[in-house]
Design a protein around this motif. Structure first.
Motif, mmCIF file in Angstrom:
data_model
loop_
_atom_site.group_PDB
_atom_site.id
_atom_site.type_symbol
_atom_site.label_atom_id
_atom_site.label_comp_id
_atom_site.label_asym_id
_atom_site.label_seq_id
_atom_site.Cartn_x
_atom_site.Cartn_y
_atom_site.Cartn_z
ATOM 1 N N ARG A 39 29.180 9.466 30.038
ATOM 2 C CA ARG A 39 29.628 10.179 31.237
ATOM 3 C C ARG A 39 28.461 10.975 31.773
ATOM 4 O O ARG A 39 27.994 11.910 31.118
ATOM 5 C CB ARG A 39 30.812 11.078 30.940
ATOM 6 N N GLY A 40 27.999 10.573 32.938
ATOM 7 C CA GLY A 40 26.902 11.278 33.581
ATOM 8 C C GLY A 40 27.407 12.431 34.418
ATOM 9 O O GLY A 40 28.612 12.529 34.684
ATOM 10 N N PRO A 41 26.525 13.317 34.854
ATOM 11 C CA PRO A 41 26.943 14.463 35.664
ATOM 12 C C PRO A 41 27.609 14.011 36.957
ATOM 13 O O PRO A 41 27.029 13.241 37.727
ATOM 14 C CB PRO A 41 25.637 15.215 35.911
ATOM 15 N N GLY A 42 28.832 14.454 37.176
ATOM 16 C CA GLY A 42 29.559 14.105 38.375
ATOM 17 C C GLY A 42 30.060 12.672 38.415
ATOM 18 O O GLY A 42 30.497 12.197 39.468
ATOM 19 N N LYS A 43 30.009 11.989 37.276
ATOM 20 C CA LYS A 43 30.429 10.586 37.246
ATOM 21 C C LYS A 43 31.617 10.398 36.315
ATOM 22 O O LYS A 43 31.887 11.227 35.464
ATOM 23 C CB LYS A 43 29.277 9.697 36.768
ATOM 24 N N GLU A 44 32.287 9.282 36.471
ATOM 25 C CA GLU A 44 33.387 8.968 35.571
ATOM 26 C C GLU A 44 32.844 8.364 34.276
ATOM 27 O O GLU A 44 31.730 7.838 34.238
ATOM 28 C CB GLU A 44 34.347 7.985 36.256
ATOM 29 N N ARG A 45 33.665 8.439 33.242
ATOM 30 C CA ARG A 45 33.289 7.837 31.970
ATOM 31 C C ARG A 45 33.123 6.331 32.141
ATOM 32 O O ARG A 45 33.934 5.689 32.816
ATOM 33 C CB ARG A 45 34.351 8.143 30.922
ATOM 34 N N GLN A 46 32.110 5.803 31.520
ATOM 35 C CA GLN A 46 31.750 4.399 31.711
ATOM 36 C C GLN A 46 31.555 3.729 30.355
ATOM 37 O O GLN A 46 30.843 4.246 29.496
ATOM 38 C CB GLN A 46 30.454 4.310 32.521
#
Length: 126
Positions: A39-46
């Motif tokens: 999970r990157g900053p401001g992103k959804e879990r991938q």
């Protein structure tokens, strides 16, 4: 009892490499699915990589394919994710997760995974 513990995260520059580890006590790589999420900053879990059936099944997300390799060490019950040519967009908290293997593939849905580690931070600077 299954316990997962990630390590290996660090701060590196663009083009660098890291080897992430997931110490998976209580997990048999032949009968469990073990997956790396991030999970990157401001992103959804991938979901980025999975392994099951002792390595017969592997999956890599297109964003890391060709730059990453999964390696299970059965003696140490540890799954390694070698990541090369790191990019700033790889900056994220990386988690490993495990579930019983019930299909011929690992699930994409994070909710299906019963066990999770606490995560390890990867930061890639430009």
């Amino acid at each position: 009892q299954v316990q997962l513990l990630e390590s290996g995260g660090d701060s590196v520059g663009t083009g660098g490499s890291l080897r992430l580890s997931c110490a998976a006590s209580g997990v048999n790589f032949a009968t469990y699915c073990v997956t790396w999420f991030r999970r990157g900053p401001g992103k959804e879990r991938q979901r980025i990589a999975s392994i099951a059936s002792g390595g017969i099944y592997t999956y890599y997300h297109s964003s890391i394919e060709g730059r990453a390799t999964l390696s299970p060490d059965n003696a140490k019950n540890t799954l390694y994710l070698q990541m090369n040519n790191l990019r700033p967009e790889d900056t994220a908290m990386y988690y490993c997760a495990a579930s019983h293997l019930t299909e011929d593939y690992c699930p994409n849905d994070a909710a299906i995974y019963q066990w999770w580690g606490q995560g390890t931070q990867v930061t890639v600077s430009s």
